[in-house]
Design an enzyme around this catalytic site. Structure first.
Site, PDB file in Angstrom:
ATOM      1  N   CYS A 106       0.863  -1.176   0.000  1.00 29.73           N
ATOM      2  CA  CYS A 106       0.000   0.000   0.000  1.00 29.73           C
ATOM      3  C   CYS A 106       0.898   1.225   0.000  1.00 29.73           C
ATOM      4  O   CYS A 106       1.855   1.292   0.771  1.00 29.73           O
ATOM      5  CB  CYS A 106      -0.902  -0.007   1.232  1.00 29.73           C
ATOM      6  N   HIS A 148      -8.856  -3.333  -3.232  1.00 35.80           N
ATOM      7  CA  HIS A 148      -7.936  -2.572  -2.376  1.00 35.80           C
ATOM      8  C   HIS A 148      -8.296  -1.083  -2.410  1.00 35.80           C
ATOM      9  O   HIS A 148      -8.372  -0.428  -1.364  1.00 35.80           O
ATOM     10  CB  HIS A 148      -6.497  -2.798  -2.857  1.00 35.80           C
ATOM     11  N   GLU A 149      -8.534  -0.548  -3.605  1.00 37.90           N
ATOM     12  CA  GLU A 149      -8.867   0.879  -3.721  1.00 37.90           C
ATOM     13  C   GLU A 149     -10.249   1.187  -3.142  1.00 37.90           C
ATOM     14  O   GLU A 149     -10.439   2.220  -2.509  1.00 37.90           O
ATOM     15  CB  GLU A 149      -8.755   1.352  -5.167  1.00 37.90           C
ATOM     16  N   HIS A 152      -9.934   1.606   0.486  1.00 40.95           N
ATOM     17  CA  HIS A 152      -9.464   2.948   0.863  1.00 40.95           C
ATOM     18  C   HIS A 152     -10.630   3.924   0.946  1.00 40.95           C
ATOM     19  O   HIS A 152     -10.675   4.766   1.849  1.00 40.95           O
ATOM     20  CB  HIS A 152      -8.452   3.485  -0.154  1.00 40.95           C
TER      21      HIS A 152
END
Length: 188
Positions: A106, A148-149, A152
Site C-alpha cells: 500500500c 484494495h482501492e 481505501h
C-alpha cells in the site's frame, strides 16, 4: 530513504493520518462533474509521478483520493500492461466465494507487505461523470487491485484486512519471497 518516505515525498498521505480511516464522500453526479473531473486529473497525475519513481509493472497500482488528501469517493487503478481506469463512487455488488491470499503493498504504508484474503472475482458498480452507472466484473489480480482501492474509500487499510494472528512483513523480507516486487501475482 525508506519506501514510505519516498511515497510521502510524492504526496501520498501516510498511515496514521485520520483521513485514511474515514469513509470518502460520494459525488453527486452529474451535478459535481467538474469537481469529479478535477479529482480524477489529480489522481492520474499522482499515478504518473508514482510510476516514474517505482516499478509497478508486475502487479499494477492504484491510488485512492484519500491517499492524496482528498476525502472523495474516487480512485484510479493502473493494471499491469493496460491503461488506467477510474472508479467513481464504486461499490462491490457481488463477490465470488472463492478467496485467495496474496501479499499486498500500500502506498500509504509502503514499508511493509501484508497477506490479505480477497475474492477471485468481484462485480463493481461505478458512476460515470455524466451520472450513469456502469457495472464491471474484475478477476484475479485486477479484482485485488480494485477491492484494495474500494477499501481505501471505505476507510479500510490492508492491516485491517489481516487475518487474526497475521503479521505484516518488512519490504526487505518480502523481497526475498517468490512474489517479490515487480513480479505478477500467480494464480492456479
Amino acid at each position: 530513504m525508506r519506501p514510505s518516505e519516498q511515497m510521502r515525498d510524492l504526496g501520498i498521505v501516510q498511515y496514521g493520518a485520520p483521513l485514511l480511516a474515514e469513509r470518502a464522500r460520494p459525488f453527486t453526479l452529474p451535478d459535481e462533474r467538474e469537481t469529479a473531473d478535477a479529482v480524477i486529473a489529480r489522481l492520474l497525475d499522482a499515478v504518473e509521478h508514482i510510476r516514474r519513481a517505482h516499478d509497478f509493472s508486475g502487479k499494477g497500482l492504484g491510488v485512492a483520493a484519500p491517499q492524496i488528501g482528498i476525502g472523495r469517493a474516487a480512485a484510479v487503478v493502473q493494471p499491469p500492461a493496460a491503461e488506467p481506469f477510474v472508479l467513481l463512487n464504486p461499490r462491490i455488488t457481488a463477490a465470488l466465494d472463492e478467496l485467495d491470499e496474496k501479499f499486498e503493498g500500500c502506498l500509504s504504508l509502503f514499508d511493509v507487505r501484508v497477506p490479505v484474503l480477497r475474492p477471485l472475482r468481484i462485480t463493481v458498480e461505478t458512476a460515470t461523470p455524466e451520472g450513469s452507472t456502469v457495472t464491471t466484473v474484475f478477476e484475479r489480480g485486477n479484482a485485488r487491485l480494485v477491492a484494495h482501492e474500494i477499501d481505501h474509500l471505505e476507510g479500510v487499510l490492508i492491516v485491517d484486512r489481516m487475518r487474526p494472528g497475521g503479521t505484516p512483513v518488512s519490504v526487505e523480507e518480502y523481497r526475498k519471497t517468490t512474489e517479490a516486487t515487480g513480479r505478477a501475482w500467480s494464480y492456479e
